[in-house]
Write an enzyme that holds these catalytic residues in place. Sequence first.
Site, mmCIF file in Angstrom:
data_model
loop_
_atom_site.group_PDB
_atom_site.id
_atom_site.type_symbol
_atom_site.label_atom_id
_atom_site.label_comp_id
_atom_site.label_asym_id
_atom_site.label_seq_id
_atom_site.Cartn_x
_atom_site.Cartn_y
_atom_site.Cartn_z
ATOM 1 N N ASP A 194 0.838 -1.332 0.033
ATOM 2 C CA ASP A 194 0.011 -0.100 -0.052
ATOM 3 C C ASP A 194 0.903 1.300 -0.088
ATOM 4 O O ASP A 194 0.323 2.152 -0.701
ATOM 5 C CB ASP A 194 -0.849 -0.002 1.382
ATOM 6 C CG ASP A 194 -2.152 0.699 0.941
ATOM 7 O OD1 ASP A 194 -2.349 1.220 -0.120
ATOM 8 O OD2 ASP A 194 -2.919 0.819 1.908
ATOM 9 N N HIS B 234 -7.951 -0.654 8.794
ATOM 10 C CA HIS B 234 -6.961 -0.252 8.031
ATOM 11 C C HIS B 234 -7.171 1.177 7.717
ATOM 12 O O HIS B 234 -8.029 1.729 7.007
ATOM 13 C CB HIS B 234 -7.159 -0.924 6.632
ATOM 14 C CG HIS B 234 -6.240 -0.586 5.643
ATOM 15 N ND1 HIS B 234 -5.272 -1.607 4.905
ATOM 16 C CD2 HIS B 234 -6.088 0.467 4.974
ATOM 17 C CE1 HIS B 234 -4.498 -0.887 3.868
ATOM 18 N NE2 HIS B 234 -5.272 0.355 3.815
ATOM 19 N N CYS C 243 -3.314 5.444 -1.937
ATOM 20 C CA CYS C 243 -4.072 4.397 -2.978
ATOM 21 C C CYS C 243 -4.271 5.499 -4.203
ATOM 22 O O CYS C 243 -4.479 6.603 -4.429
ATOM 23 C CB CYS C 243 -5.466 4.006 -2.878
ATOM 24 S SG CYS C 243 -6.178 3.050 -4.091
ATOM 25 N N ASN D 135 -0.582 5.993 4.919
ATOM 26 C CA ASN D 135 -1.376 5.022 5.802
ATOM 27 C C ASN D 135 -0.894 5.356 7.326
ATOM 28 O O ASN D 135 0.162 5.959 7.465
ATOM 29 C CB ASN D 135 -0.857 3.427 5.584
ATOM 30 C CG ASN D 135 -1.357 3.199 4.295
ATOM 31 O OD1 ASN D 135 -0.886 3.427 3.270
ATOM 32 N ND2 ASN D 135 -2.338 2.016 4.403
HETATM 33 P P1 HMG Z 1 -9.683 -3.443 -16.771
HETATM 34 O O1 HMG Z 1 -8.827 -2.542 -17.459
HETATM 35 O O2 HMG Z 1 -11.179 -3.237 -16.597
HETATM 36 O O3 HMG Z 1 -9.370 -4.977 -16.914
HETATM 37 O O4 HMG Z 1 -9.184 -3.522 -15.111
HETATM 38 P P2 HMG Z 1 -9.527 -5.611 -18.288
HETATM 39 O O5 HMG Z 1 -9.714 -7.111 -17.827
HETATM 40 O O6 HMG Z 1 -9.970 -5.078 -19.591
HETATM 41 O O7 HMG Z 1 -7.894 -5.831 -18.594
HETATM 42 C C1 HMG Z 1 -7.204 -4.499 -19.443
HETATM 43 C C2 HMG Z 1 -5.574 -4.973 -19.405
HETATM 44 O O8 HMG Z 1 -4.888 -5.424 -18.076
HETATM 45 C C3 HMG Z 1 -5.360 -6.143 -20.238
HETATM 46 O O9 HMG Z 1 -4.121 -6.133 -20.928
HETATM 47 C C4 HMG Z 1 -5.527 -7.344 -19.316
HETATM 48 O O10 HMG Z 1 -4.770 -8.581 -19.867
HETATM 49 C C5 HMG Z 1 -4.618 -6.738 -17.923
HETATM 50 P P3 HMG Z 1 -3.897 -5.500 -22.402
HETATM 51 O O11 HMG Z 1 -4.618 -6.828 -23.168
HETATM 52 O O12 HMG Z 1 -4.811 -4.340 -22.644
HETATM 53 O O13 HMG Z 1 -2.466 -5.505 -22.668
HETATM 54 N N1 HMG Z 1 -4.928 -7.230 -16.891
HETATM 55 C C6 HMG Z 1 -3.863 -7.751 -15.933
HETATM 56 N N2 HMG Z 1 -2.571 -7.702 -16.240
HETATM 57 C C7 HMG Z 1 -1.869 -8.276 -15.167
HETATM 58 N N3 HMG Z 1 -2.540 -8.606 -13.958
HETATM 59 C C8 HMG Z 1 -3.694 -8.653 -13.899
HETATM 60 C C9 HMG Z 1 -4.666 -8.201 -14.851
HETATM 61 N N4 HMG Z 1 -6.021 -7.838 -15.092
HETATM 62 C C10 HMG Z 1 -6.015 -7.528 -16.490
HETATM 63 N N5 HMG Z 1 -4.318 -9.109 -12.642
HETATM 64 C C11 HMG Z 1 -8.320 -4.406 -13.260
HETATM 65 C C12 HMG Z 1 -9.453 -4.137 -14.208
HETATM 66 C C13 HMG Z 1 -8.795 -4.942 -11.948
HETATM 67 C C14 HMG Z 1 -7.079 -5.441 -13.957
HETATM 68 C C15 HMG Z 1 -7.572 -3.171 -12.995
HETATM 69 O O14 HMG Z 1 -8.773 -2.267 -12.404
HETATM 70 C C16 HMG Z 1 -6.686 -3.261 -11.756
HETATM 71 O O15 HMG Z 1 -5.489 -3.663 -11.765
HETATM 72 N N6 HMG Z 1 -6.830 -2.433 -10.682
HETATM 73 C C17 HMG Z 1 -6.067 -2.495 -9.520
HETATM 74 C C18 HMG Z 1 -6.110 -0.974 -9.019
HETATM 75 C C19 HMG Z 1 -5.232 -1.267 -7.632
HETATM 76 O O16 HMG Z 1 -4.145 -2.224 -7.578
HETATM 77 N N7 HMG Z 1 -5.349 -0.508 -6.833
HETATM 78 C C20 HMG Z 1 -4.862 -0.170 -5.479
HETATM 79 C C21 HMG Z 1 -5.077 -1.562 -4.741
HETATM 80 S S1 HMG Z 1 -6.704 -1.194 -3.550
HETATM 81 C C22 HMG Z 1 -6.301 -0.276 -2.279
HETATM 82 O O17 HMG Z 1 -4.972 0.334 -2.408
HETATM 83 C C23 HMG Z 1 -7.093 -0.245 -1.064
HETATM 84 C C24 HMG Z 1 -6.562 -0.965 0.204
HETATM 85 O O18 HMG Z 1 -5.250 -0.669 0.543
HETATM 86 C C25 HMG Z 1 -7.557 -0.865 1.123
HETATM 87 C C26 HMG Z 1 -8.100 0.680 1.484
HETATM 88 O O19 HMG Z 1 -7.221 1.430 1.814
HETATM 89 O O20 HMG Z 1 -9.104 0.728 1.225
HETATM 90 C C27 HMG Z 1 -6.613 -2.463 -0.139
HETATM 91 MG MG MG Z 2 -5.165 1.159 1.907
#
Ligand code: HMG
Ligand code: MG
Length: 291
Positions: free
Chosen positions: A14, A211, A244, A253
């Site tokens: 994070d 968190h 984030c 954090n």
């Molecule tokens: P999307 O664009 O809707 O997905 O994203 P898609 O299925 O259309 O795929 C788009 C492209 O991403 C494709 O590649 C996929 O192959 C690739 P392209 O054909 O264009 O080259 N792809 C991936 N590549 C690697 N690993 C994967 C993956 N999935 C698709 N797993 C998606 C949807 C979920 C992928 C995107 O929105 C995403 O990665 N989001 C994550 C964002 C993130 O990590 N945010 C931070 C973490 S959450 C947080 O910090 C909160 C937390 O701390 C708690 C709090 O504080 O509240 C946990």
């Molecule tokens: Mg967080």
Amino acid sequence: MADRIRIYEVGPRDGLQNEPGVIPMAGRLELIRALVAAGLRDIEVGSFVSPRWVPQMAGSAEILAGIDLGNDVNFAALIPNMKGWEAYAEAIAPLPRIPGEVAVFISASEGFSKANLNCSVAESLDRIAPVVDAARAAGVTVRGYVSCVTDCPFDGPTDPALVARAVAGLRALAPMQVSLGDTIGRGTPDTVSAMLDAVLAVCGPGNLAGHFHDTTGLALANVEASIAAGLRTFDSSVAGLGGCPYAPGAPGNLDTGALVDRCMALGFETGVDRAALDRAADIARGLRAAA
Ligand code: HMG
Ligand code: MG
């Protein structure tokens, strides 16, 4: 013996995911080693998300391959969908042991779900259901996150009933600990307590974690409100790294050092070596300065 608070260190994920630059692999590994040396036993080390969305977490497979697994540390990783699970499963196949838990994540609010995952809350639950099944079949423990438990950067204050529904939705997939994320650090002891009242109706405190991001300096007060409600696990980030990338206004954090100090002052044990944690914090600050 004093009661124990479990500290779940999320700085290498994070924290570093929110740095403007990509931290070199060697630096990420050095930080993780220092956190292990400080006595932390739950460390989230990376995520298997799209590198186009979060380039800072690219290479998390190499992180898992590079850490010393000859200990009892839970090295957790965040997984958004089956593509992420498949990459994770491939990464852990050659390792001497399963490194730790996988964390799946959803939002209580629709606005943040769209910004962070590009789908609705209901769609995100459908997406992670097969991840939970695959992880359990592989013997990997699953943790869950619910974001925006008090406030959303897009939708405003979050109705506690939405948080309870999200927690119940995750736990309908499998038994798991759910970490309640105040993603943008706008929660107060009052809003956190009201949210917990709703959530505790669907899940016992032993299966919940807090968190808190520390945007307004209330993270420790929110920890205390959560302790009063029975929670004993809290996520924090070494040197207060974090935020984030899809939550405007989510800077640091809760700092792990501040959390350890507050736990001690309240009479809880954490198992963390404070001097060694300071050394890890120096490394974290060095990585941030170089990013
Ligand atoms: P999307 O664009 O809707 O997905 O994203 P898609 O299925 O259309 O795929 C788009 C492209 O991403 C494709 O590649 C996929 O192959 C690739 P392209 O054909 O264009 O080259 N792809 C991936 N590549 C690697 N690993 C994967 C993956 N999935 C698709 N797993 C998606 C949807 C979920 C992928 C995107 O929105 C995403 O990665 N989001 C994550 C964002 C993130 O990590 N945010 C931070 C973490 S959450 C947080 O910090 C909160 C937390 O701390 C708690 C709090 O504080 O509240 C946990
Ligand atoms: Mg967080």
